[in-house]
Design a protein around this motif. Sequence first.
Motif, PDB file in Angstrom:
ATOM      1  N   THR A  13      47.066  26.017  33.484  1.00 52.12           N
ATOM      2  CA  THR A  13      45.946  27.295  33.232  1.00 52.12           C
ATOM      3  C   THR A  13      45.797  27.686  31.979  1.00 52.12           C
ATOM      4  O   THR A  13      47.081  26.629  31.516  1.00 52.12           O
ATOM      5  CB  THR A  13      46.029  28.291  33.800  1.00 52.12           C
ATOM      6  OG1 THR A  13      47.605  28.928  33.777  1.00 52.12           O
ATOM      7  CG2 THR A  13      46.314  29.057  35.550  1.00 52.12           C
ATOM      8  N   ILE A  18      42.193  32.506  32.145  1.00 49.81           N
ATOM      9  CA  ILE A  18      42.884  33.212  33.300  1.00 49.81           C
ATOM     10  C   ILE A  18      42.614  34.962  32.656  1.00 49.81           C
ATOM     11  O   ILE A  18      42.378  35.829  33.301  1.00 49.81           O
ATOM     12  CB  ILE A  18      43.148  32.610  33.507  1.00 49.81           C
ATOM     13  CG1 ILE A  18      45.089  32.659  32.934  1.00 49.81           C
ATOM     14  CG2 ILE A  18      42.836  31.056  33.820  1.00 49.81           C
ATOM     15  CD1 ILE A  18      45.943  32.248  33.990  1.00 49.81           C
ATOM     16  N   GLU A  19      42.909  35.433  31.570  1.00 51.51           N
ATOM     17  CA  GLU A  19      44.205  36.158  31.294  1.00 51.51           C
ATOM     18  C   GLU A  19      43.200  37.581  31.484  1.00 51.51           C
ATOM     19  O   GLU A  19      43.755  38.411  32.632  1.00 51.51           O
ATOM     20  CB  GLU A  19      44.899  36.617  30.512  1.00 51.51           C
ATOM     21  CG  GLU A  19      46.273  35.805  30.277  1.00 51.51           C
ATOM     22  CD  GLU A  19      47.046  35.294  28.976  1.00 51.51           C
ATOM     23  OE1 GLU A  19      46.715  36.719  28.106  1.00 51.51           O
ATOM     24  OE2 GLU A  19      48.426  35.232  29.078  1.00 51.51           O
ATOM     25  N   CYS A  52      39.910  35.866  34.668  1.00 54.63           N
ATOM     26  CA  CYS A  52      40.673  36.393  35.998  1.00 54.63           C
ATOM     27  C   CYS A  52      41.465  37.518  36.460  1.00 54.63           C
ATOM     28  O   CYS A  52      42.114  37.343  37.338  1.00 54.63           O
ATOM     29  CB  CYS A  52      41.681  34.831  36.610  1.00 54.63           C
ATOM     30  SG  CYS A  52      40.182  33.021  36.537  1.00 54.63           S
ATOM     31  N   HIS A  54      44.037  38.216  34.829  1.00 54.62           N
ATOM     32  CA  HIS A  54      45.219  37.455  35.375  1.00 54.62           C
ATOM     33  C   HIS A  54      46.265  38.071  34.911  1.00 54.62           C
ATOM     34  O   HIS A  54      47.417  38.712  35.405  1.00 54.62           O
ATOM     35  CB  HIS A  54      45.866  35.839  35.477  1.00 54.62           C
ATOM     36  CG  HIS A  54      46.607  35.283  35.043  1.00 54.62           C
ATOM     37  ND1 HIS A  54      47.537  35.094  36.511  1.00 54.62           N
ATOM     38  CD2 HIS A  54      47.820  34.794  34.352  1.00 54.62           C
ATOM     39  CE1 HIS A  54      48.726  34.560  36.188  1.00 54.62           C
ATOM     40  NE2 HIS A  54      49.102  34.820  34.744  1.00 54.62           N
ATOM     41  N   TYR A  55      46.192  38.654  33.796  1.00 60.22           N
ATOM     42  CA  TYR A  55      47.487  40.059  33.167  1.00 60.22           C
ATOM     43  C   TYR A  55      47.131  40.495  34.005  1.00 60.22           C
ATOM     44  O   TYR A  55      48.653  41.138  34.159  1.00 60.22           O
ATOM     45  CB  TYR A  55      46.112  39.994  31.908  1.00 60.22           C
ATOM     46  CG  TYR A  55      47.382  41.412  30.557  1.00 60.22           C
ATOM     47  CD1 TYR A  55      48.288  40.413  29.874  1.00 60.22           C
ATOM     48  CD2 TYR A  55      47.271  42.034  31.263  1.00 60.22           C
ATOM     49  CE1 TYR A  55      49.300  40.896  29.417  1.00 60.22           C
ATOM     50  CE2 TYR A  55      48.404  43.130  30.146  1.00 60.22           C
ATOM     51  CZ  TYR A  55      49.412  42.480  28.864  1.00 60.22           C
ATOM     52  OH  TYR A  55      50.196  42.714  27.908  1.00 60.22           O
ATOM     53  N   TYR A  58      48.849  38.519  37.645  1.00 61.46           N
ATOM     54  CA  TYR A  58      49.984  37.608  37.422  1.00 61.46           C
ATOM     55  C   TYR A  58      50.621  37.737  39.073  1.00 61.46           C
ATOM     56  O   TYR A  58      51.186  36.161  39.761  1.00 61.46           O
ATOM     57  CB  TYR A  58      50.398  37.644  36.591  1.00 61.46           C
ATOM     58  CG  TYR A  58      51.646  38.326  36.690  1.00 61.46           C
ATOM     59  CD1 TYR A  58      51.566  40.524  36.259  1.00 61.46           C
ATOM     60  CD2 TYR A  58      52.998  38.109  36.487  1.00 61.46           C
ATOM     61  CE1 TYR A  58      52.397  40.993  36.419  1.00 61.46           C
ATOM     62  CE2 TYR A  58      53.802  39.354  36.806  1.00 61.46           C
ATOM     63  CZ  TYR A  58      53.922  41.063  36.802  1.00 61.46           C
ATOM     64  OH  TYR A  58      54.523  41.240  36.842  1.00 61.46           O
ATOM     65  N   ASP A  61      48.980  35.636  41.542  1.00 61.78           N
ATOM     66  CA  ASP A  61      48.296  34.166  41.532  1.00 61.78           C
ATOM     67  C   ASP A  61      49.781  33.783  41.518  1.00 61.78           C
ATOM     68  O   ASP A  61      50.006  31.947  41.749  1.00 61.78           O
ATOM     69  CB  ASP A  61      48.267  34.572  40.025  1.00 61.78           C
ATOM     70  CG  ASP A  61      46.702  35.100  39.662  1.00 61.78           C
ATOM     71  OD1 ASP A  61      46.085  34.628  41.155  1.00 61.78           O
ATOM     72  OD2 ASP A  61      46.357  35.254  39.055  1.00 61.78           O
ATOM     73  N   LEU A 394      43.090  28.156  38.835  1.00 58.81           N
ATOM     74  CA  LEU A 394      42.088  28.814  38.957  1.00 58.81           C
ATOM     75  C   LEU A 394      40.498  28.286  38.438  1.00 58.81           C
ATOM     76  O   LEU A 394      40.684  27.794  38.199  1.00 58.81           O
ATOM     77  CB  LEU A 394      42.395  30.430  38.782  1.00 58.81           C
ATOM     78  CG  LEU A 394      43.120  31.470  39.293  1.00 58.81           C
ATOM     79  CD1 LEU A 394      44.065  32.230  38.203  1.00 58.81           C
ATOM     80  CD2 LEU A 394      43.533  31.389  40.416  1.00 58.81           C
ATOM     81  N   ASN A 396      37.997  29.051  36.030  1.00 61.02           N
ATOM     82  CA  ASN A 396      38.078  29.790  35.288  1.00 61.02           C
ATOM     83  C   ASN A 396      37.115  29.514  34.226  1.00 61.02           C
ATOM     84  O   ASN A 396      36.030  29.161  34.269  1.00 61.02           O
ATOM     85  CB  ASN A 396      39.939  30.008  34.908  1.00 61.02           C
ATOM     86  CG  ASN A 396      40.245  28.158  33.981  1.00 61.02           C
ATOM     87  OD1 ASN A 396      39.256  28.188  33.077  1.00 61.02           O
ATOM     88  ND2 ASN A 396      41.228  27.718  34.914  1.00 61.02           N
ATOM     89  N   GLN A 417      37.024  39.652  41.422  1.00 57.95           N
ATOM     90  CA  GLN A 417      38.514  39.261  41.753  1.00 57.95           C
ATOM     91  C   GLN A 417      39.121  38.656  42.904  1.00 57.95           C
ATOM     92  O   GLN A 417      40.272  38.632  42.449  1.00 57.95           O
ATOM     93  CB  GLN A 417      38.653  39.959  40.806  1.00 57.95           C
ATOM     94  CG  GLN A 417      38.736  40.349  39.275  1.00 57.95           C
ATOM     95  CD  GLN A 417      38.874  38.995  38.659  1.00 57.95           C
ATOM     96  OE1 GLN A 417      39.646  37.962  39.024  1.00 57.95           O
ATOM     97  NE2 GLN A 417      37.947  39.249  37.155  1.00 57.95           N
ATOM     98  N   ARG A 419      40.738  35.928  45.475  1.00 51.73           N
ATOM     99  CA  ARG A 419      41.299  34.373  45.389  1.00 51.73           C
ATOM    100  C   ARG A 419      40.308  34.426  47.204  1.00 51.73           C
ATOM    101  O   ARG A 419      41.299  34.576  47.977  1.00 51.73           O
ATOM    102  CB  ARG A 419      42.190  34.635  44.903  1.00 51.73           C
ATOM    103  CG  ARG A 419      42.519  34.423  43.326  1.00 51.73           C
ATOM    104  CD  ARG A 419      42.826  36.038  42.569  1.00 51.73           C
ATOM    105  NE  ARG A 419      43.326  35.914  41.091  1.00 51.73           N
ATOM    106  CZ  ARG A 419      43.201  36.254  40.117  1.00 51.73           C
ATOM    107  NH1 ARG A 419      41.469  36.677  40.455  1.00 51.73           N
ATOM    108  NH2 ARG A 419      43.209  35.890  39.080  1.00 51.73           N
TER     109      ARG A 419
END
Length: 438
Positions: A13, A18-19, A52, A54-55, A58, A61, A394, A396, A417, A419
């Motif tokens: 990624t 993504i973050e 995503c 992701h921050y 995570y 993920d 992911l 993204n 969000q 998955r």
Amino acid sequence: MNFPKDFKWGTATASYQIEGAAHEDGRGESIWDRFSRTPGKVLNGHTGDVACNHYHLYKEDVAIMKELGVDSYRFSIAWPRIYPNGTGQINRKGLDFYKRLVEELLESGIEPAATLYHWDLPQALEDKGGWLKRDTARYFQDYAAAMFKELGDTVKQWITLNEPWCSAFLGYGNGVHAPGKSDFNSHLHAAHHLLLAHGLALQAYRELNLKSEVGITLNLAPQYPASDSAQDQAAARKADGFQNRWYLDPLFRGFYPQDMPEFLAAVAPVIQPGDFDLISGAVDFLGINYYSRSVVRSDGQGGYEALPPQGPVTHMGWEVYPQGLYDLLVRVHEDYGPIPLYITENGAAYPDQVEQGRVHDPERTAYLQQHFAQAAKLIEAGVPLKGFYVWSLLDNFEWAFGYERRFGIVYVDFETQERIIKDSGRWYQSFLKGLARG
Ligand code: JJW
């Protein structure tokens, strides 16, 4: 398919893709924040503001990756989270995110592989000229050295730059990517400063005597002549010079290709004594991102043009051509090796849909399976291929295409969000389970 026991299987990624959390914990503005807000630059006006998330997600993920059974995870560090203005004092809150991520990965038995620059330059540095300026390479060295000291051997593979051709040409040559400048000659200045940044980071890395590995990732694509005429062969050679050799030659031979006089004249003003010693410093591996090939012919005027795709294409319009992966790596090994090679990205975008909670993506599974088969063939042929990272974990933010192009083996519903592991992700999981592992 046979692979060595220590072959590294992963997913990849990048931070901006993504973050999300674009304004949290002191993160500074990046050139992609600015560019994605410029009307007309990104499809549908999409930005990486949330991506995503992701921050914040995570842990979820990493748990998905553990379920898939990957050995390694390639992510990138956002420079503007560490240095909001590109230089100065470390923003501890930004750094802490990557420390938490690395800890979560290690606790899950997944090796961290970190890219230091995956296109999100601090806007403050762009305001001073960005990669057109030599100073940016020095600032990058400081940032890289700080990351090597802070994260050290907890990161098993360090990648200085991702795809410098994209940063230089798409960013400063044709303006399709941030910062959106378009001048052919000066894009070669950007390319030189990116290569120099790599060399300076490498020098900083070696001074620390770390036990992990360091390398660089290039986006390479084999260029096939449309016919065996001398004109078409010369055309393919030119295309190869532009796309591949302009980066491979300085890194592994210590100078730019001598058969490209216009390029050499354009870059000459920014070359300083000692640059090529830094740029050609020994790396532990070369990362290659492979997606497709080109077939090119002479345009009859000393230039070249690409033919339309010669077979099935992905949602990006890129031809599916697994044989190109084999041809490319054999060639890189013969012309620039021996050097351990990693496929740091390979994968495909297709327009996925959720049906009763599942995503059926047989084309992506076939794409991956065919490229894995070429990787097995490469190992059999004695090419030192050490690992393979699927792009991407992911769905993204796919740069100028926003969220419209889905590369994930895990589907992301960008509204909720949620998955969902796609059929291709399940296929990868069972492929990994079936391998004989040490
Ligand atoms: C070329 C646009 C004409 C990413 C390109 C645009 C028009 C010459 C996928 N790799 O998301 C190449 N990707 O972040 C890194 N690879 O030309 C990771 N290459 O110019 C993935 C885009 C790309 C491109 C996109």
